[in-house]
Design an enzyme around this catalytic site. Structure first.
Site, PDB file in Angstrom:
ATOM      1  N   LYS A  15       0.855  -1.206   0.000  1.00 18.50           N
ATOM      2  CA  LYS A  15       0.000   0.000   0.000  1.00 18.50           C
ATOM      3  C   LYS A  15       0.893   1.260   0.000  1.00 18.50           C
ATOM      4  O   LYS A  15       1.947   1.238  -0.619  1.00 18.50           O
ATOM      5  CB  LYS A  15      -0.976  -0.046   1.173  1.00 18.50           C
ATOM      6  CG  LYS A  15      -1.738  -1.364   1.216  1.00 18.50           C
ATOM      7  CD  LYS A  15      -2.914  -1.383   2.132  1.00 18.50           C
ATOM      8  CE  LYS A  15      -3.569  -2.761   2.056  1.00 18.50           C
ATOM      9  NZ  LYS A  15      -4.816  -2.842   2.812  1.00 18.50           N
ATOM     10  N   HIS A 100      -8.550  -3.196  -6.262  1.00 21.00           N
ATOM     11  CA  HIS A 100      -8.467  -3.321  -4.798  1.00 21.00           C
ATOM     12  C   HIS A 100      -9.588  -2.493  -4.161  1.00 21.00           C
ATOM     13  O   HIS A 100      -9.963  -1.434  -4.663  1.00 21.00           O
ATOM     14  CB  HIS A 100      -7.102  -2.833  -4.304  1.00 21.00           C
ATOM     15  CG  HIS A 100      -6.880  -3.148  -2.865  1.00 21.00           C
ATOM     16  ND1 HIS A 100      -7.387  -2.371  -1.861  1.00 21.00           N
ATOM     17  CD2 HIS A 100      -6.234  -4.183  -2.264  1.00 21.00           C
ATOM     18  CE1 HIS A 100      -7.064  -2.915  -0.697  1.00 21.00           C
ATOM     19  NE2 HIS A 100      -6.361  -4.014  -0.914  1.00 21.00           N
TER      20      HIS A 100
HETATM   21  P1  PGA Z   1      -4.530  -6.514   5.249  1.00 23.75           P
HETATM   22  O1  PGA Z   1      -4.710  -5.986   3.732  1.00 23.75           O
HETATM   23  O2  PGA Z   1      -3.731  -7.779   5.166  1.00 23.75           O
HETATM   24  O3  PGA Z   1      -3.773  -5.411   5.941  1.00 23.75           O
HETATM   25  O4  PGA Z   1      -5.871  -6.728   5.807  1.00 23.75           O
HETATM   26  C1  PGA Z   1      -4.971  -6.877   2.681  1.00 23.75           C
HETATM   27  C2  PGA Z   1      -5.137  -6.095   1.404  1.00 23.75           C
HETATM   28  O5  PGA Z   1      -5.660  -4.977   1.447  1.00 23.75           O
HETATM   29  O6  PGA Z   1      -4.767  -6.563   0.311  1.00 23.75           O
END
Ligand code: PGA
Length: 267
Positions: A15, A100
């Site tokens: 991210k 996403h």
């Molecule tokens: P998370 O995110 O593992 O922090 O829940 C997964 C994603 O958004 O792909």
């Protein structure tokens, strides 16, 4: 063909995290840890665009693949702030995340834009990791299956059968992303089964659906990875928070190694 022959994929979605220095440290630490493991899954890193070249440098001549967290459906042009498939290919990417839930929620991604991006990725030989999943409200109103079916159908309906076999899907219930509330393994496997049935409708050779990896995403971590990845239907993980620390990400890769080992034994 059995489900055991599907590729296992462990993907880290960083991210909007990591400077270039941090990206290099994390990539190098993951690579170092992977040397001690056997029966590795396909490991894919999704750094922010500014770190792609750093990750490319470290991952060169290794088994680690990488990709973009998004792309524009056009190849080039007056689209300020966007990145295209040819640009990702140019930097050595093999994968790209499309649709996403954060892009759907905050950046106007829809069931209309997702297929254009999927097509753009495939036109340039990038593997799209297509994200689908229901909101909490949709789950509480028993809309999980129709929502996910609609998202999958929209994303793949314009694809040829050959193209369909090149995609990866990630089932990411939105209420589980970044919340610490993981979807129960059996329920994640059930929804993934629904996705597989949906994909079948677009294939003449129905067995081909067994080649398409479908991952789970949403608060997957070192503690729950074993249970999730033990489900035959779950072919890997798209991991956000837990991919930002080398030890935790390596532990999840370790869980996937066990799954890969079982697959090799069954095949
Ligand atoms: P998370 O995110 O593992 O922090 O829940 C997964 C994603 O958004 O792909």
């Amino acid at each position: 063909m059995t489900e055991a022959k599907r590729k296992t994929v462990i993907a880290g979605n960083w991210k909007m995290n990591k400077t270039r220095k941090e990206a290099k440290e994390l990539t190098d630490a993951v690579l170092k840890g992977m040397q001690k493991l056997e029966n590795l899954p396909e490991v894919v890193l999704f750094p922010p665009f500014t770190c792609l070249d750093v990750v490319a440098g470290s991952a060169q001549n290794t088994a680690v693949k990488f990709g973009g967290q998004n792309l524009d459906s056009h190849d080039s042009g007056a689209f300020t702030g966007e990145i295209s498939a040819p640009m990702l290919v140019d930097i050595g990417a093999n994968y790209v995340i499309i649709g996403h839930s954060e892009r759907r929620q905050f950046f106007g991604e829809t069931n209309q834009t997702v297929p254009l991006k999927v097509k753009a990725a495939l036109n340039h030989n990038l593997i799209p990791v297509i994200c689908v999943g229901e909101l909490l409200d949709e789950r509480e109103n028993n809309l999980t299956d129709p929502v996910v079916k609609r998202q999958v159908g929209a994303a793949v309906s314009g694809l040829s059968e050959a193209e369909l076999q090149k995609i990866v899907i990630a089932y990411e219930p939105v209420w589980a992303i970044g919340t610490g509330k993981v979807c129960e393994a059996a329920e994640a496997a059930r929804v993934i089964g629904v996705i597989r049935v949906t994909l079948k409708q677009f294939l003449t050779d129905k067995d081909m659906v067994q080649k398409i990896p479908i991952l789970y995403g949403g608060s997957m971590n070192a503690k729950n990875a074993d249970e999730l990845l033990a489900q035959g239907e779950i072919d890997g993980g798209l991991i956000g928070g837990a991919s930002l620390k080398a030890d935790e990400f390596l532990s999840i890769i370790g869980s996937a190694c066990k799954r890969s080992r079982l697959s090799v034994a069954k095949a």
